[in-house]
Structure formats: structure tokens, C-alpha cells
Design a protein around this motif. Structure first.
Motif, PDB file in Angstrom:
ATOM      1  N   ASP A  41       0.863  -1.184   0.000  1.00  8.08           N
ATOM      2  CA  ASP A  41       0.000   0.000   0.000  1.00  8.08           C
ATOM      3  C   ASP A  41       0.895   1.228   0.000  1.00  8.08           C
ATOM      4  O   ASP A  41       1.549   1.539   0.988  1.00  8.08           O
ATOM      5  CB  ASP A  41      -0.907   0.001   1.232  1.00  8.08           C
ATOM      6  CG  ASP A  41      -1.913   1.142   1.216  1.00  8.08           C
ATOM      7  OD1 ASP A  41      -1.784   2.052   0.370  1.00  8.08           O
ATOM      8  OD2 ASP A  41      -2.839   1.126   2.052  1.00  8.08           O
ATOM      9  N   LYS A  42       0.930   1.923  -1.135  1.00  8.56           N
ATOM     10  CA  LYS A  42       1.852   3.057  -1.238  1.00  8.56           C
ATOM     11  C   LYS A  42       1.531   4.149  -0.227  1.00  8.56           C
ATOM     12  O   LYS A  42       2.429   4.888   0.190  1.00  8.56           O
ATOM     13  CB  LYS A  42       1.848   3.631  -2.653  1.00  8.56           C
ATOM     14  CG  LYS A  42       0.525   4.189  -3.137  1.00  8.56           C
ATOM     15  CD  LYS A  42       0.652   4.666  -4.581  1.00  8.56           C
ATOM     16  CE  LYS A  42      -0.674   5.116  -5.151  1.00  8.56           C
ATOM     17  NZ  LYS A  42      -0.544   5.563  -6.561  1.00  8.56           N
ATOM     18  N   LEU A  43       0.280   4.267   0.179  1.00 11.05           N
ATOM     19  CA  LEU A  43      -0.067   5.314   1.135  1.00 11.05           C
ATOM     20  C   LEU A  43       0.421   5.001   2.544  1.00 11.05           C
ATOM     21  O   LEU A  43       0.418   5.873   3.409  1.00 11.05           O
ATOM     22  CB  LEU A  43      -1.575   5.556   1.154  1.00 11.05           C
ATOM     23  CG  LEU A  43      -2.197   5.979  -0.172  1.00 11.05           C
ATOM     24  CD1 LEU A  43      -3.635   6.439   0.039  1.00 11.05           C
ATOM     25  CD2 LEU A  43      -1.379   7.076  -0.845  1.00 11.05           C
ATOM     26  N   MET A  44       0.839   3.754   2.757  1.00 14.51           N
ATOM     27  CA  MET A  44       1.397   3.375   4.057  1.00 14.51           C
ATOM     28  C   MET A  44       2.920   3.275   4.025  1.00 14.51           C
ATOM     29  O   MET A  44       3.540   2.904   5.022  1.00 14.51           O
ATOM     30  CB  MET A  44       0.788   2.042   4.512  1.00 14.51           C
ATOM     31  CG  MET A  44      -0.724   2.094   4.711  1.00 14.51           C
ATOM     32  SD  MET A  44      -1.232   3.420   5.850  1.00 14.51           S
ATOM     33  CE  MET A  44      -0.482   2.832   7.369  1.00 14.51           C
ATOM     34  N   GLN A  91       6.904   8.258   9.091  1.00 11.19           N
ATOM     35  CA  GLN A  91       5.466   8.057   9.258  1.00 11.19           C
ATOM     36  C   GLN A  91       4.829   7.697   7.917  1.00 11.19           C
ATOM     37  O   GLN A  91       5.407   7.971   6.858  1.00 11.19           O
ATOM     38  CB  GLN A  91       4.816   9.304   9.851  1.00 11.19           C
ATOM     39  CG  GLN A  91       5.003  10.568   9.037  1.00 11.19           C
ATOM     40  CD  GLN A  91       4.441  11.789   9.760  1.00 11.19           C
ATOM     41  OE1 GLN A  91       3.688  11.661  10.717  1.00 11.19           O
ATOM     42  NE2 GLN A  91       4.805  12.970   9.299  1.00 11.19           N
ATOM     43  N   PRO A  92       3.637   7.060   7.941  1.00 13.80           N
ATOM     44  CA  PRO A  92       2.995   6.699   6.679  1.00 13.80           C
ATOM     45  C   PRO A  92       2.777   7.929   5.801  1.00 13.80           C
ATOM     46  O   PRO A  92       2.446   9.007   6.305  1.00 13.80           O
ATOM     47  CB  PRO A  92       1.667   6.080   7.125  1.00 13.80           C
ATOM     48  CG  PRO A  92       1.904   5.605   8.514  1.00 13.80           C
ATOM     49  CD  PRO A  92       2.862   6.602   9.110  1.00 13.80           C
ATOM     50  N   LEU A  93       2.964   7.745   4.504  1.00 11.81           N
ATOM     51  CA  LEU A  93       2.798   8.846   3.560  1.00 11.81           C
ATOM     52  C   LEU A  93       1.464   9.549   3.743  1.00 11.81           C
ATOM     53  O   LEU A  93       1.403  10.785   3.736  1.00 11.81           O
ATOM     54  CB  LEU A  93       2.928   8.311   2.130  1.00 11.81           C
ATOM     55  CG  LEU A  93       2.548   9.267   1.000  1.00 11.81           C
ATOM     56  CD1 LEU A  93       3.406  10.527   1.037  1.00 11.81           C
ATOM     57  CD2 LEU A  93       2.679   8.556  -0.349  1.00 11.81           C
ATOM     58  N   ALA A 113      -4.000   5.557  10.403  1.00  8.75           N
ATOM     59  CA  ALA A 113      -2.882   6.476  10.197  1.00  8.75           C
ATOM     60  C   ALA A 113      -3.283   7.926  10.408  1.00  8.75           C
ATOM     61  O   ALA A 113      -2.427   8.784  10.621  1.00  8.75           O
ATOM     62  CB  ALA A 113      -2.307   6.294   8.792  1.00  8.75           C
ATOM     63  N   LEU A 114      -4.576   8.197  10.351  1.00  7.15           N
ATOM     64  CA  LEU A 114      -5.065   9.571  10.488  1.00  7.15           C
ATOM     65  C   LEU A 114      -5.461   9.925  11.919  1.00  7.15           C
ATOM     66  O   LEU A 114      -5.879  11.060  12.180  1.00  7.15           O
ATOM     67  CB  LEU A 114      -6.261   9.791   9.553  1.00  7.15           C
ATOM     68  CG  LEU A 114      -5.969   9.595   8.061  1.00  7.15           C
ATOM     69  CD1 LEU A 114      -7.274   9.671   7.265  1.00  7.15           C
ATOM     70  CD2 LEU A 114      -4.976  10.621   7.556  1.00  7.15           C
ATOM     71  N   ASP A 115      -5.348   8.969  12.828  1.00  7.53           N
ATOM     72  CA  ASP A 115      -5.770   9.214  14.213  1.00  7.53           C
ATOM     73  C   ASP A 115      -5.052  10.432  14.797  1.00  7.53           C
ATOM     74  O   ASP A 115      -3.839  10.596  14.639  1.00  7.53           O
ATOM     75  CB  ASP A 115      -5.485   7.992  15.084  1.00  7.53           C
ATOM     76  CG  ASP A 115      -6.452   6.853  14.821  1.00  7.53           C
ATOM     77  OD1 ASP A 115      -7.445   7.064  14.104  1.00  7.53           O
ATOM     78  OD2 ASP A 115      -6.197   5.730  15.331  1.00  7.53           O
ATOM     79  N   LEU A 164      -4.067  14.532  -4.391  1.00  3.52           N
ATOM     80  CA  LEU A 164      -3.828  13.101  -4.399  1.00  3.52           C
ATOM     81  C   LEU A 164      -2.970  12.739  -3.196  1.00  3.52           C
ATOM     82  O   LEU A 164      -2.094  13.498  -2.794  1.00  3.52           O
ATOM     83  CB  LEU A 164      -3.134  12.679  -5.697  1.00  3.52           C
ATOM     84  CG  LEU A 164      -3.878  13.004  -6.997  1.00  3.52           C
ATOM     85  CD1 LEU A 164      -3.095  12.456  -8.192  1.00  3.52           C
ATOM     86  CD2 LEU A 164      -5.293  12.450  -6.981  1.00  3.52           C
ATOM     87  N   ALA A 165      -3.202  11.544  -2.662  1.00  6.32           N
ATOM     88  CA  ALA A 165      -2.541  11.170  -1.404  1.00  6.32           C
ATOM     89  C   ALA A 165      -1.168  10.561  -1.594  1.00  6.32           C
ATOM     90  O   ALA A 165      -0.520  10.191  -0.616  1.00  6.32           O
ATOM     91  CB  ALA A 165      -3.433  10.193  -0.635  1.00  6.32           C
ATOM     92  N   ASP A 166      -0.700  10.465  -2.850  1.00  7.74           N
ATOM     93  CA  ASP A 166       0.559   9.757  -3.085  1.00  7.74           C
ATOM     94  C   ASP A 166       1.663  10.678  -3.595  1.00  7.74           C
ATOM     95  O   ASP A 166       2.471  10.293  -4.431  1.00  7.74           O
ATOM     96  CB  ASP A 166       0.338   8.599  -4.066  1.00  7.74           C
ATOM     97  CG  ASP A 166      -0.309   9.050  -5.375  1.00  7.74           C
ATOM     98  OD1 ASP A 166      -0.592  10.254  -5.511  1.00  7.74           O
ATOM     99  OD2 ASP A 166      -0.527   8.197  -6.250  1.00  7.74           O
ATOM    100  N   LEU A 167       1.707  11.895  -3.067  1.00  9.02           N
ATOM    101  CA  LEU A 167       2.699  12.883  -3.493  1.00  9.02           C
ATOM    102  C   LEU A 167       3.617  13.221  -2.315  1.00  9.02           C
ATOM    103  O   LEU A 167       3.356  14.155  -1.555  1.00  9.02           O
ATOM    104  CB  LEU A 167       1.994  14.136  -4.016  1.00  9.02           C
ATOM    105  CG  LEU A 167       1.119  13.894  -5.258  1.00  9.02           C
ATOM    106  CD1 LEU A 167       0.172  15.059  -5.467  1.00  9.02           C
ATOM    107  CD2 LEU A 167       1.986  13.690  -6.484  1.00  9.02           C
ATOM    108  N   PRO A 168       4.706  12.493  -2.146  1.00 11.38           N
ATOM    109  CA  PRO A 168       5.499  12.605  -0.918  1.00 11.38           C
ATOM    110  C   PRO A 168       6.297  13.887  -0.773  1.00 11.38           C
ATOM    111  O   PRO A 168       6.761  14.190   0.322  1.00 11.38           O
ATOM    112  CB  PRO A 168       6.443  11.395  -1.004  1.00 11.38           C
ATOM    113  CG  PRO A 168       6.590  11.141  -2.475  1.00 11.38           C
ATOM    114  CD  PRO A 168       5.238  11.456  -3.052  1.00 11.38           C
TER     115      PRO A 168
END
Length: 201
Positions: free
Chosen positions: A25-28, A34-36, A65-67, A104-108
Motif C-alpha cells: 500500500d503506497k499510502l502506508m 510516518q505513513p505517507l 494512520a489519520l488518528d 492526491l494522497a501519493d505525493l510525498p
């Protein structure tokens, strides 16, 4: 008298399947320890703007991850039908007259400063679509859509995201350059992640 810019909300699209990660999971993926997804959401929250994250129903780790972050979570039951489905669901959770920054959530490499720069540009030209580019001018993300574009966005289908809307309203599009490749570094495969990390060592 100048009309104030409409309220701007950040909508993070984080309901994709990461199919090219071959089970990962790329978002993790960890970025800065920390997770992306958490890193990017935290940077969005740091702008002071309202943040909503659209999530799939079957990735509890993303939820966890958002907690602790001051944001709104929105589960998209049929996220597997494509990005347009996630986008429509996310927009329904926002005030109808709000402008939206699609992220987008995959832009580090995106930073809080990048997002704040986009927000400031929106405040000065609230009726234009704003799209981030990298330093060389290559279009990327995020993209800010004024309220007048909401009808077009909610009418999308499939997995093309907002490309059709950008094409249809090219005359109302303004490009905003961000540093380096912040707007375009999108890591979809394990090999992409390995190359990116090796370049940062």
C-alpha cells in the motif's frame, strides 16, 4: 468592493487500490518516519484549511494512520469504481459553495508551504482553476477548482479524475509553479519508491 474568495476546502483522495504495488500500500509507505498518508494529511491540516480525506472501506490501516489529526474522514463504499466515484463522494461532504483543492494522497514531496502557496494564489484569483506544476512547468497536483466547476466535477465518471474538466476549461486555467518536483513526484510501484529513496540518500 472586492468579493472575498469562497471558502477553500482540501479534499484528499485516498481511496485508490495501490494495484501497482503488488500487494503493498503506497499510502502506508514510510516517509520521514510516518505513513505517507499521515504525512500529507498533516501537512494539509497545517495550512489551517478544512481537510477531508476520502477513504476506502477495506483499508483500516489508512484510517488508523489519520488518528489524532483534525480532519474529516469520509468512507467511499464503492471506491473501486474509479477515481470519479471517490471525487463525487468527497464533494458531497463539502459545503456546496466551497472551492476545493484536490490533493492526491501519493505525493510525498508536497509541503505545507506548497499548499499554502496554492491557497494564496486562489485568494487572489478565486474564479480561476489553479493547477500546480513542477519547477520545469510540468503540470501536476494539487488542483484548485472554484465553486462554478463543481457541476462538471460531479458529472465525471470512470478513472480519469478531473482531466476532462481541466481540458474543457483550459481558458480559465492558471498554472502555479512549485519547487523542484513537488507537484509531480508520484510513486506507484516498489521500484519507484526504491529509486526515489536512493536519490534522497
Amino acid at each position: 468592493m472586492t468579493t472575498p474568495a469562497p471558502l477553500l476546502h482540501i479534499l484528499i483522495l485516498a481511496a485508490g487500490n495501490s494495484t501497482r504495488m503488488r500487494g503493498g500500500d503506497k499510502l502506508m509507505e514510510l516517509v520521514g518516519g510516518q505513513p505517507l498518508l499521515r504525512q500529507l494529511a498533516g501537512r494539509a491540516v497545517a495550512t489551517g484549511l478544512p481537510v477531508t480525506v476520502a477513504l476506502p472501506p477495506d483499508r483500516p490501516a489508512r484510517n488508523a494512520a489519520l488518528d489524532g489529526l483534525a480532519l474529516t474522514r469520509l468512507t467511499v463504499p464503492d471506491a473501486g469504481q474509479g477515481m470519479a466515484t471517490t471525487l463525487r463522494a468527497g464533494l458531497t461532504g463539502l459545503p456546496p459553495q466551497a472551492a476545493v483543492m484536490l490533493l492526491l494522497a501519493d505525493l510525498p514531496e508536497l509541503t505545507a508551504a506548497d499548499l499554502s502557496l496554492m491557497a494564496a494564489a486562489h485568494a487572489s484569483t478565486p474564479d480561476q482553476i489553479l493547477r500546480a506544476t513542477d519547477a520545469a512547468g510540468q503540470p501536476g497536483h494539487p488542483v484548485i477548482f472554484p465553486p462554478w466547476a463543481r457541476a462538471d466535477l460531479t458529472g465525471l465518471s470512470g478513472d480519469d479524475g478531473a482531466r476532462q474538466v481541466l481540458k474543457a476549461h483550459a481558458d480559465r486555467l492558471r498554472l502555479i509553479a512549485l519547487p523542484g518536483q513537488h507537484a509531480t513526484t508520484d510513486l506507484d510501484t516498489p521500484e519507484d519508491w526504491a529509486r526515489w529513496r536512493s536519490g534522497r540518500e
